[in-house]
Design a protein around this motif. Structure first.
Motif, PDB file in Angstrom:
ATOM      1  N   GLY A 290      35.432 135.282  26.132  1.00 48.17           N
ATOM      2  CA  GLY A 290      36.087 134.140  26.747  1.00 48.17           C
ATOM      3  C   GLY A 290      37.222 134.486  27.690  1.00 48.17           C
ATOM      4  O   GLY A 290      37.249 134.045  28.848  1.00 48.17           O
ATOM      5  N   GLU A 291      38.187 135.271  27.238  1.00 47.79           N
ATOM      6  CA  GLU A 291      39.354 135.579  28.070  1.00 47.79           C
ATOM      7  C   GLU A 291      38.961 136.424  29.291  1.00 47.79           C
ATOM      8  O   GLU A 291      39.486 136.218  30.388  1.00 47.79           O
ATOM      9  CB  GLU A 291      40.412 136.306  27.240  1.00 47.79           C
ATOM     10  N   LYS A 292      38.060 137.363  29.097  1.00 47.45           N
ATOM     11  CA  LYS A 292      37.600 138.194  30.218  1.00 47.45           C
ATOM     12  C   LYS A 292      36.930 137.331  31.278  1.00 47.45           C
ATOM     13  O   LYS A 292      37.208 137.466  32.479  1.00 47.45           O
ATOM     14  CB  LYS A 292      36.620 139.260  29.714  1.00 47.45           C
ATOM     15  N   LEU A 293      36.058 136.421  30.843  1.00 48.76           N
ATOM     16  CA  LEU A 293      35.348 135.572  31.794  1.00 48.76           C
ATOM     17  C   LEU A 293      36.305 134.626  32.503  1.00 48.76           C
ATOM     18  O   LEU A 293      36.198 134.401  33.722  1.00 48.76           O
ATOM     19  CB  LEU A 293      34.263 134.787  31.059  1.00 48.76           C
ATOM     20  N   LEU A 294      37.266 134.091  31.784  1.00 52.50           N
ATOM     21  CA  LEU A 294      38.252 133.193  32.393  1.00 52.50           C
ATOM     22  C   LEU A 294      39.049 133.914  33.474  1.00 52.50           C
ATOM     23  O   LEU A 294      39.277 133.373  34.562  1.00 52.50           O
ATOM     24  CB  LEU A 294      39.186 132.639  31.321  1.00 52.50           C
ATOM     25  N   ALA A 295      39.461 135.142  33.211  1.00 51.65           N
ATOM     26  CA  ALA A 295      40.223 135.912  34.198  1.00 51.65           C
ATOM     27  C   ALA A 295      39.394 136.176  35.446  1.00 51.65           C
ATOM     28  O   ALA A 295      39.902 136.089  36.574  1.00 51.65           O
ATOM     29  CB  ALA A 295      40.688 137.227  33.582  1.00 51.65           C
ATOM     30  N   LEU A 296      38.115 136.469  35.269  1.00 53.38           N
ATOM     31  CA  LEU A 296      37.229 136.703  36.411  1.00 53.38           C
ATOM     32  C   LEU A 296      37.078 135.438  37.251  1.00 53.38           C
ATOM     33  O   LEU A 296      37.098 135.494  38.486  1.00 53.38           O
ATOM     34  CB  LEU A 296      35.848 137.151  35.917  1.00 53.38           C
ATOM     35  N   MET A 297      36.923 134.325  36.590  1.00 50.14           N
ATOM     36  CA  MET A 297      36.769 133.056  37.306  1.00 50.14           C
ATOM     37  C   MET A 297      38.026 132.736  38.103  1.00 50.14           C
ATOM     38  O   MET A 297      37.959 132.349  39.272  1.00 50.14           O
ATOM     39  CB  MET A 297      36.461 131.937  36.315  1.00 50.14           C
ATOM     40  N   ARG A 298      39.182 132.925  37.496  1.00 51.78           N
ATOM     41  CA  ARG A 298      40.438 132.604  38.177  1.00 51.78           C
ATOM     42  C   ARG A 298      40.717 133.541  39.350  1.00 51.78           C
ATOM     43  O   ARG A 298      41.447 133.177  40.274  1.00 51.78           O
ATOM     44  CB  ARG A 298      41.597 132.654  37.178  1.00 51.78           C
ATOM     45  N   ALA A 299      40.137 134.751  39.317  1.00 56.16           N
ATOM     46  CA  ALA A 299      40.328 135.701  40.401  1.00 56.16           C
ATOM     47  C   ALA A 299      39.450 135.384  41.605  1.00 56.16           C
ATOM     48  O   ALA A 299      39.644 135.942  42.688  1.00 56.16           O
ATOM     49  CB  ALA A 299      40.029 137.119  39.917  1.00 56.16           C
ATOM     50  N   HIS A 300      38.494 134.471  41.438  1.00 53.22           N
ATOM     51  CA  HIS A 300      37.583 134.081  42.520  1.00 53.22           C
ATOM     52  C   HIS A 300      38.105 132.811  43.180  1.00 53.22           C
ATOM     53  O   HIS A 300      38.634 131.923  42.504  1.00 53.22           O
ATOM     54  CB  HIS A 300      36.180 133.859  41.957  1.00 53.22           C
ATOM     55  N   SER A 301      37.948 132.702  44.496  1.00 50.97           N
ATOM     56  CA  SER A 301      38.487 131.540  45.221  1.00 50.97           C
ATOM     57  C   SER A 301      37.906 130.215  44.727  1.00 50.97           C
ATOM     58  O   SER A 301      38.570 129.176  44.787  1.00 50.97           O
ATOM     59  CB  SER A 301      38.221 131.687  46.721  1.00 50.97           C
ATOM     60  N   LYS A 302      36.677 130.231  44.215  1.00 49.64           N
ATOM     61  CA  LYS A 302      36.041 128.999  43.751  1.00 49.64           C
ATOM     62  C   LYS A 302      36.278 128.742  42.267  1.00 49.64           C
ATOM     63  O   LYS A 302      35.745 127.774  41.716  1.00 49.64           O
ATOM     64  CB  LYS A 302      34.548 129.040  44.056  1.00 49.64           C
ATOM     65  N   GLY A 303      37.093 129.598  41.646  1.00 52.35           N
ATOM     66  CA  GLY A 303      37.404 129.399  40.237  1.00 52.35           C
ATOM     67  C   GLY A 303      38.879 129.522  39.936  1.00 52.35           C
ATOM     68  O   GLY A 303      39.270 129.705  38.787  1.00 52.35           O
ATOM     69  N   LYS A 304      39.719 129.397  40.964  1.00 46.64           N
ATOM     70  CA  LYS A 304      41.156 129.641  40.787  1.00 46.64           C
ATOM     71  C   LYS A 304      41.809 128.655  39.819  1.00 46.64           C
ATOM     72  O   LYS A 304      42.860 128.958  39.236  1.00 46.64           O
ATOM     73  CB  LYS A 304      41.875 129.612  42.134  1.00 46.64           C
ATOM     74  N   ASP A 305      41.215 127.470  39.648  1.00 47.04           N
ATOM     75  CA  ASP A 305      41.760 126.485  38.712  1.00 47.04           C
ATOM     76  C   ASP A 305      40.974 126.449  37.406  1.00 47.04           C
ATOM     77  O   ASP A 305      41.038 125.461  36.659  1.00 47.04           O
ATOM     78  CB  ASP A 305      41.753 125.090  39.350  1.00 47.04           C
ATOM     79  N   ALA A 306      40.239 127.518  37.126  1.00 48.95           N
ATOM     80  CA  ALA A 306      39.404 127.559  35.922  1.00 48.95           C
ATOM     81  C   ALA A 306      40.245 127.434  34.655  1.00 48.95           C
ATOM     82  O   ALA A 306      41.418 127.824  34.625  1.00 48.95           O
ATOM     83  CB  ALA A 306      38.588 128.849  35.887  1.00 48.95           C
ATOM     84  N   ALA A 307      39.630 126.889  33.621  1.00 48.96           N
ATOM     85  CA  ALA A 307      40.340 126.694  32.353  1.00 48.96           C
ATOM     86  C   ALA A 307      39.364 126.807  31.199  1.00 48.96           C
ATOM     87  O   ALA A 307      38.168 126.531  31.331  1.00 48.96           O
ATOM     88  CB  ALA A 307      41.008 125.324  32.326  1.00 48.96           C
ATOM     89  N   MET A 308      39.901 127.242  30.041  1.00 43.63           N
ATOM     90  CA  MET A 308      39.135 127.193  28.795  1.00 43.63           C
ATOM     91  C   MET A 308      39.454 125.847  28.168  1.00 43.63           C
ATOM     92  O   MET A 308      40.610 125.563  27.847  1.00 43.63           O
ATOM     93  CB  MET A 308      39.530 128.340  27.880  1.00 43.63           C
ATOM     94  N   ILE A 309      38.453 124.999  28.019  1.00 40.30           N
ATOM     95  CA  ILE A 309      38.705 123.601  27.666  1.00 40.30           C
ATOM     96  C   ILE A 309      38.322 123.260  26.227  1.00 40.30           C
ATOM     97  O   ILE A 309      38.569 122.133  25.786  1.00 40.30           O
ATOM     98  CB  ILE A 309      37.991 122.647  28.628  1.00 40.30           C
ATOM     99  N   GLY A 310      37.721 124.201  25.501  1.00 35.56           N
ATOM    100  CA  GLY A 310      37.367 123.895  24.125  1.00 35.56           C
ATOM    101  C   GLY A 310      36.426 124.921  23.528  1.00 35.56           C
ATOM    102  O   GLY A 310      36.209 125.999  24.097  1.00 35.56           O
ATOM    103  N   THR A 311      35.865 124.563  22.382  1.00 33.32           N
ATOM    104  CA  THR A 311      34.962 125.460  21.665  1.00 33.32           C
ATOM    105  C   THR A 311      33.752 124.680  21.165  1.00 33.32           C
ATOM    106  O   THR A 311      33.797 123.452  20.996  1.00 33.32           O
ATOM    107  CB  THR A 311      35.657 126.126  20.464  1.00 33.32           C
ATOM    108  N   VAL A 312      32.688 125.424  20.914  1.00 31.34           N
ATOM    109  CA  VAL A 312      31.483 124.863  20.310  1.00 31.34           C
ATOM    110  C   VAL A 312      31.678 124.823  18.796  1.00 31.34           C
ATOM    111  O   VAL A 312      32.265 125.742  18.209  1.00 31.34           O
ATOM    112  CB  VAL A 312      30.246 125.704  20.674  1.00 31.34           C
ATOM    113  N   THR A 313      31.215 123.759  18.152  1.00 30.02           N
ATOM    114  CA  THR A 313      31.377 123.591  16.707  1.00 30.02           C
ATOM    115  C   THR A 313      30.022 123.338  16.047  1.00 30.02           C
ATOM    116  O   THR A 313      29.047 122.973  16.709  1.00 30.02           O
ATOM    117  CB  THR A 313      32.304 122.403  16.394  1.00 30.02           C
TER     118      THR A 313
END
Length: 344
Positions: A290-313
């Motif tokens: 999760g954290e690795k993927l979030l950092a990659l998304m935020r480093a991309h111009s189309k994912g700069k506002d990316a967020a982790m919004i929840g979890t699967v239950t």
């Protein structure tokens, strides 16, 4: 263009002869479609296109576009049709190969407007590097088509080792969102209803193939990707939950929404979770990624506002529960009916 328009076969509006398969049809195709969408495949001039051998698993998608208005802040039906189809391929993990386009045009539709739309389509396709290799045009009578409807079919290839599907989410997985929600739907609504805000709200229409490729290169084990278009984030998460037979737990404050979009939703009495998007994706991955993927998304111009919004239950009822900003909890259910019709 004017020289062609002034011919006896091509006026400034579309008429029934342009759909009859004769000389007027050929001139419309040459003057508008081939002019703006031309590439070696389309210039073959056959009933289909020979694209040659393709490596990888093939993925195909079809997307119809009936948006009103045809031109809106941040885009138009032409570029939107390309972006939407490419994004359906991207969230399957596919590299786009080619597109096929079909137009249903109403008699009396402006040739100049049609050219503006196809010009926008051509630019969008060239920017992505994917050709529109074949197509079809039909003309319907006045009052039967509301201007123009566009359907695009996309073909892509998925490399070995990638398998994205809505039935793969597992309890404990992270739910990530690539950016703010509701921009597209509110941009359309503001144009349609002549609403004015201090800051203009633009559609988020954009292709996501490059963002998806970066994410999958680094984390090939991503389980699910989806683009939350019609029905918005809420409907898309409900679809995934029912496919995977799981529930989800969201945190409202972590879901990015532009302040002007939130204000517009409050004014219109709609939930931003139910508003269409055209340039965002959802990704569900194992908790250790999760954290690795979030950092990659935020480093991309189309994912700069990316967020982790929840979890699967684990939830046999497949409910989406959200912790609200007031500390309470509510169920994010499917919307009843069409909240914003003709939105994409």
């Amino acid at each position: 263009m004017n020289a062609v328009i002034n011919s006896p076969f091509l006026s400034r509006t579309v008429d029934m002869t342009h759909g009859a398969g004769g000389r007027a049809s050929a001139q419309l195709i040459e003057a508008v479609f081939l002019k703006n969408l031309s590439n070696p495949f389309l210039r073959q001039g056959n009933d289909g296109s020979d694209i040659g051998p393709v490596a990888g698993r093939l993925v195909m998608t079809t997307d119809g576009h009936v948006i009103s208005p045809l031109f809106f802040p941040g885009g138009d039906i032409g570029s939107l049709s390309v972006h939407g189809t490419i994004n359906d391929l991207a969230v399957m993990g596919a590299k786009p190969i080619c597109l096929s386009a079909a137009f249903i045009i109403e008699e009396g539709f402006s040739i100049d407007t049609l050219e503006a739309i196809t010009s926008s389509m051509g630019r969008a396709a060239r920017d992505i590097g994917v050709p529109i290799v074949t197509g079809d045009t039909k003309v319907v009578g006045r009052g039967q088509g509301d201007g123009v409807f566009i359907t695009l079919t996309g073909l892509g290839s998925v490399p070995d080792g990638i398998r994205l599907s809505g039935d793969q989410a597992k309890p404990g997985d992270c739910i990530l969102l690539s950016g703010t929600i509701g921009d597209h739907g509110i941009a359309i609504m503001s144009k349609r209803e002549n609403l004015e805000f201090e800051t203009e709200i633009l559609s988020d229409s954009q292709p996501l193939h490059d963002l998806a490729a970066v994410m999958l290169d680094a984390v090939p084990g991503i389980r699910v990707m989806r683009d939350p278009t019609r029905g918005g984030l809420g409907a898309t998460l409900n679809e995934i939950a029912h496919q995977s037979r799981v529930g989800m737990s969201l945190i409202e404050r972590d879901i990015p929404v532009r302040q002007e979009v939130r204000a517009a939703c409050e004014l219109l009495g709609i939930d931003p979770l139910n508003v269409a998007n055209e340039g965002k994706l959802i990704a569900i991955c194992a908790p250790e990624d999760g954290e690795k993927l979030l950092a990659l998304m935020r480093a991309h111009s189309k994912g700069k506002d990316a967020a982790m919004i929840g979890t699967v239950t684990a939830d046999d009822d497949c409910l989406i529960r959200m912790k609200t900003g007031f500390g309470g909890s509510r169920v994010v259910d499917w919307i009843a009916g069409e909240q914003l019709p003709r939105i994409c």
